[in-house]
Design a protein around this motif. Structure first.
Motif, PDB file in Angstrom:
ATOM      1  N   PHE A 404       0.838  -1.208   0.000  1.00  0.00           N
ATOM      2  CA  PHE A 404       0.000   0.000   0.000  1.00  0.00           C
ATOM      3  C   PHE A 404       0.869   1.253   0.000  1.00  0.00           C
ATOM      4  N   THR A 405       1.832   1.322   0.905  1.00  0.00           N
ATOM      5  CA  THR A 405       2.644   2.550   0.960  1.00  0.00           C
ATOM      6  C   THR A 405       3.467   2.703  -0.326  1.00  0.00           C
ATOM      7  N   ALA A 406       3.893   1.584  -0.903  1.00  0.00           N
ATOM      8  CA  ALA A 406       4.626   1.678  -2.178  1.00  0.00           C
ATOM      9  C   ALA A 406       3.692   2.145  -3.293  1.00  0.00           C
ATOM     10  N   GLN A 407       2.425   1.722  -3.236  1.00  0.00           N
ATOM     11  CA  GLN A 407       1.453   2.187  -4.251  1.00  0.00           C
ATOM     12  C   GLN A 407       1.211   3.691  -4.109  1.00  0.00           C
ATOM     13  N   LEU A 408       1.192   4.172  -2.847  1.00  0.00           N
ATOM     14  CA  LEU A 408       1.038   5.622  -2.651  1.00  0.00           C
ATOM     15  C   LEU A 408       2.200   6.364  -3.314  1.00  0.00           C
ATOM     16  N   ILE A 409       3.407   5.847  -3.111  1.00  0.00           N
ATOM     17  CA  ILE A 409       4.580   6.485  -3.722  1.00  0.00           C
ATOM     18  C   ILE A 409       4.416   6.513  -5.244  1.00  0.00           C
ATOM     19  N   ALA A 410       3.939   5.408  -5.803  1.00  0.00           N
ATOM     20  CA  ALA A 410       3.739   5.352  -7.258  1.00  0.00           C
ATOM     21  C   ALA A 410       2.745   6.419  -7.700  1.00  0.00           C
ATOM     22  N   MET A 411       1.697   6.629  -6.910  1.00  0.00           N
ATOM     23  CA  MET A 411       0.701   7.655  -7.254  1.00  0.00           C
ATOM     24  C   MET A 411       1.348   9.041  -7.304  1.00  0.00           C
ATOM     25  N   TYR A 412       2.192   9.330  -6.296  1.00  0.00           N
ATOM     26  CA  TYR A 412       2.839  10.659  -6.270  1.00  0.00           C
ATOM     27  C   TYR A 412       3.773  10.809  -7.473  1.00  0.00           C
ATOM     28  N   LEU A 413       4.506   9.748  -7.767  1.00  0.00           N
ATOM     29  CA  LEU A 413       5.457   9.819  -8.885  1.00  0.00           C
ATOM     30  C   LEU A 413       4.717  10.027 -10.204  1.00  0.00           C
ATOM     31  N   ILE A 414       3.593   9.345 -10.362  1.00  0.00           N
ATOM     32  CA  ILE A 414       2.824   9.503 -11.603  1.00  0.00           C
ATOM     33  C   ILE A 414       2.220  10.915 -11.666  1.00  0.00           C
ATOM     34  N   GLY A 415       1.721  11.412 -10.546  1.00  0.00           N
ATOM     35  CA  GLY A 415       1.150  12.770 -10.503  1.00  0.00           C
ATOM     36  C   GLY A 415       2.186  13.802 -10.941  1.00  0.00           C
ATOM     37  N   LEU A 416       3.388  13.676 -10.383  1.00  0.00           N
ATOM     38  CA  LEU A 416       4.447  14.636 -10.725  1.00  0.00           C
ATOM     39  C   LEU A 416       4.858  14.478 -12.190  1.00  0.00           C
ATOM     40  N   HIS A 417       4.980  13.235 -12.620  1.00  0.00           N
ATOM     41  CA  HIS A 417       5.419  12.996 -14.003  1.00  0.00           C
ATOM     42  C   HIS A 417       4.406  13.552 -14.998  1.00  0.00           C
TER      43      HIS A 417
END
Ligand code: F6R
Length: 606
Positions: A404-417
């Motif tokens: 879950f916490t790794a998925q949150l990180i992925a969400m932030y990375l995709i948002g920024l990208h």
């Protein structure tokens, strides 16, 4: 759902098959069974028991049959209760052909009626047993060629399946097939493996092959042949597994879940490595992220909650509309989707049936698909245009934590990208969030170092009948996740609410002594005061409030402190105490932490 393993090679087969089942038990634990070729040409050796693998191991005792090939199964029951008879493997009427199955055969009723007419005698209530009888007839028709028989049978099946079969007349040979359920090949030296996932054979080999949809694999100790259902030879993709056997062991922790909670500083850091300044072109090469009109995130359970958090960050940073959909709802309602839609399926396992089907629907309507997944070689990334892998490592406990916490990180990375691609994220914002992301591993570490008193506090609520979770903004999906964890693990009524919704109904649930966990927006946020008012409202009606936040709240009965962070990143920190509460409550109530009742990891059936 259901773990499957097959071994052929020089070793005594019982040992790698049992070892594989131990590692796959998280996929289902209603029964376990093994079939081995002990005496070629004679009926197979078979042992199967309802309940956990430990029951089967107890039955086996010191019995070590001499065999060099065999298959094993750990079951999550769908058709037929969790009994010895319904346990896999299932045998043909001669006892020489054994079959194990993960998935659901949708046309089993008509197949069974037809087979019974032909004189086959059924013993179980399972959908699987029809397939073993069908395979038995097909093998005879193909002059004893199990692989040819498997190809023919698969063409007659509707539904989802991973199948493995052995025959006493063909010692050393295992034939497998897959459609919408996982199956990977482990390539050893003088030995080969088939399994639902690589954890089953990671102690023996790190070299694996990916199998595609509707493919049949035929292995011996020295050969691996993959074909499609027409018999055309396929060259499967090879890959190396990047983690080792110790990652799939408890490593001194009493439960996998606790180990996985404590692994979060590392899994977050690993998911971030080399990505904060923009996603590697290798990741996004297959997808055009320009000209997108909306983003649709599809997922189930905990992954859905990660998607809900992602909505806040992606909408704000990339300035684009984001819908978050439960995959099981999305796939059946013919949603509007076209070539300008970016679909983001989120899945730890990469095999969740609803997510896979929802994604296929979107793809068939032209959507571009950018998956977030934790499992290399699984179906969802294979069928996507691009994939951002989370590097959480194997998650064995059924309740998801580090994924879950790794998925949150992925969400932030995709948002920024996406924000960068769309030219709406400034260099300053990018640098600021990049810095905040980089600080998360040590902040989670800090929480884990100070979490011990929370365990004693949790025990005070052991006999509560219900626990409520409140949050606002990204704290709302965090509250949903806290409630889901508690339901799964403590078997306790738990619900998450948006703070602003309380007065519209849920506040009626508050009674004298009701425990309420309030996820306080960071003290930097204007929503902090709003949430403090919600806390006063529930407290006035008798709630015992436990506040999680970066500053103490005087009105709360108990305060759990977490470090300050950017408001969107706070779920990564706030969820850690919630995971610990659920874990401790499960222990306090005498529940099985890693294998909660009725559940299985990787939901590969509808
Ligand atoms: C809850 C949990 C499940 C999964 C859901 C999706 O702790 O683990 O809710 O999150 O079944 O699974 P994946 O991510 O494998 O698609």
């Amino acid at each position: 759902m259901c773990g499957i393993v097959g071994y052929t090679g020089k070793a005594q087969a019982l040992s790698p098959v049992l070892e594989g089942l131990r590692r796959l038990e998280y996929r289902g634990y209603d029964s376990a069974g093994i079939a081995l070729v002990v005496t070629p040409g004679a009926p197979l050796w078979i042992e199967k028991r309802a309940g956990k693998l430990a029951n089967l191991e107890e039955t086996l005792g010191a019995n070590k049959p001499d065999a060099h090939s065999g298959i094993g199964h750990t079951r999550w029951a769908t058709h037929g209760g969790p009994t010895d008879t319904n346990a896999h493997p299932h045998l043909d009427n001669e006892g020489k052909l054994a079959l194990i199955h993960n998935g659901i055969i949708e046309n089993y009723v008509e197949l069974r009626a037809e087979l019974e007419k032909r004189g086959h005698v059924f013993k179980s209530e399972t959908d699987t047993e029809s397939v073993v009888h069908l395979l038995s007839d097909a093998r005879k028709a193909h002059n004893g060629d199990l692989a040819a028989a498997m190809r023919e049978v698969c063409s007659q099946l509707r539904g989802s399946f991973t199948l493995l079969a052995i025959h006493a007349d063909e010692p050393g040979r295992i034939v497998g097939a897959r459609r919408n359920s996982p199956l990977v090949v482990g390539v050893g030296q003088g030995e080969n493996f088939l399994a639902s996932d690589v954890s089953a054979f990671i102690a023996y080999t790190k070299h694996a092959l990916e199998l595609g949809q509707d493919e049949v694999v035929d292995i011996t100790s020295s050969s691996i042949v993959v074909t499609d259902l027409a018999g055309t030879i396929i060259t499967p993709r090879e890959y190396e597994i990047s983690w080792d056997a110790s990652a799939a062991e408890r490593g001194g922790f009493p439960h996998f879940m606790l180990k996985e909670i404590y692994e979060q500083p590392k899994s977050i850091a690993d998911t971030l490595i080399g990505r904060t300044a923009g996603l590697d072109p290798e990741i996004t090469a297959g997808i055009n992220l320009e000209g997108i009109s909306k983003v649709v995130i599809i997922a189930c359970g905990t992954a859905y909650h990660a998607g809900l958090v992602g909505k806040y960050a992606i909408e704000k940073w990339a300035n684009i509309a984001v819908d978050v959909e439960l995959a099981s709802e999305y796939r059946y309602r013919e949603p509007a989707v076209d070539g300008t839609t970016l679909v983001i399926p989120i899945s730890q396992s990469g095999e969740t049936m609803d997510t896979l089907m929802a994604m296929r629907y979107a793809r068939s309507h032209g959507a571009r698909v950018f998956a977030v997944c934790n499992t290399n070689g699984s179906t969802i990334p294979r069928e996507s245009d691009a994939v951002l892998y989370t590097h959480a490592g194997p998650e064995i406990a059924v309740a998801s934590t580090k994924a879950f916490t790794a998925q949150l990180i992925a969400m932030y990375l995709i948002g920024l990208h996406l924000g960068r691609v769309r030219g709406v994220v400034s260099a300053e914002l990018s640098a600021e969030i990049g810095q905040e992301l980089a600080e998360l591993p040590s902040k989670v570490e800090q929480i884990l170092e100070t979490v011990e008193p929370l365990r004693a506090l949790t025990r005070q609520f052991r006999d509560s009948t219900s626990m409520l979770f409140l949050g606002r903004n990204v704290g709302y999906p965090t509250a949903l996740e806290g409630a889901l964890k508690l339901k799964e693990l403590a078997y306790m009524h738990a619900e998450g609410f948006a703070g602003g919704e309380l007065k519209h109904g849920p506040i009626a649930l508050i009674d004298q002594g009701t425990p309420v966990i309030a996820i306080m927006p960071t003290s930097r946020s204007p929503l902090h005061e709003k949430m403090a008012s919600n806390v006063m409202e529930v407290k006035a009606r008798g709630a015992v409030v436990i506040a999680i936040g970066d500053a103490d709240l005087d009105s709360a009965a108990h305060n759990i402190r977490i470090p300050t962070s950017h408001e969107f990143l706070q779920p990564v920190l706030a969820v850690v105490p919630l995971q610990v509460i659920a874990y401790e409550m499960a222990i306090a109530r005498g529940n099985d932490v890693d294998q909660p009742r009725n559940l299985a990891k990787s939901v590969t059936v509808e």
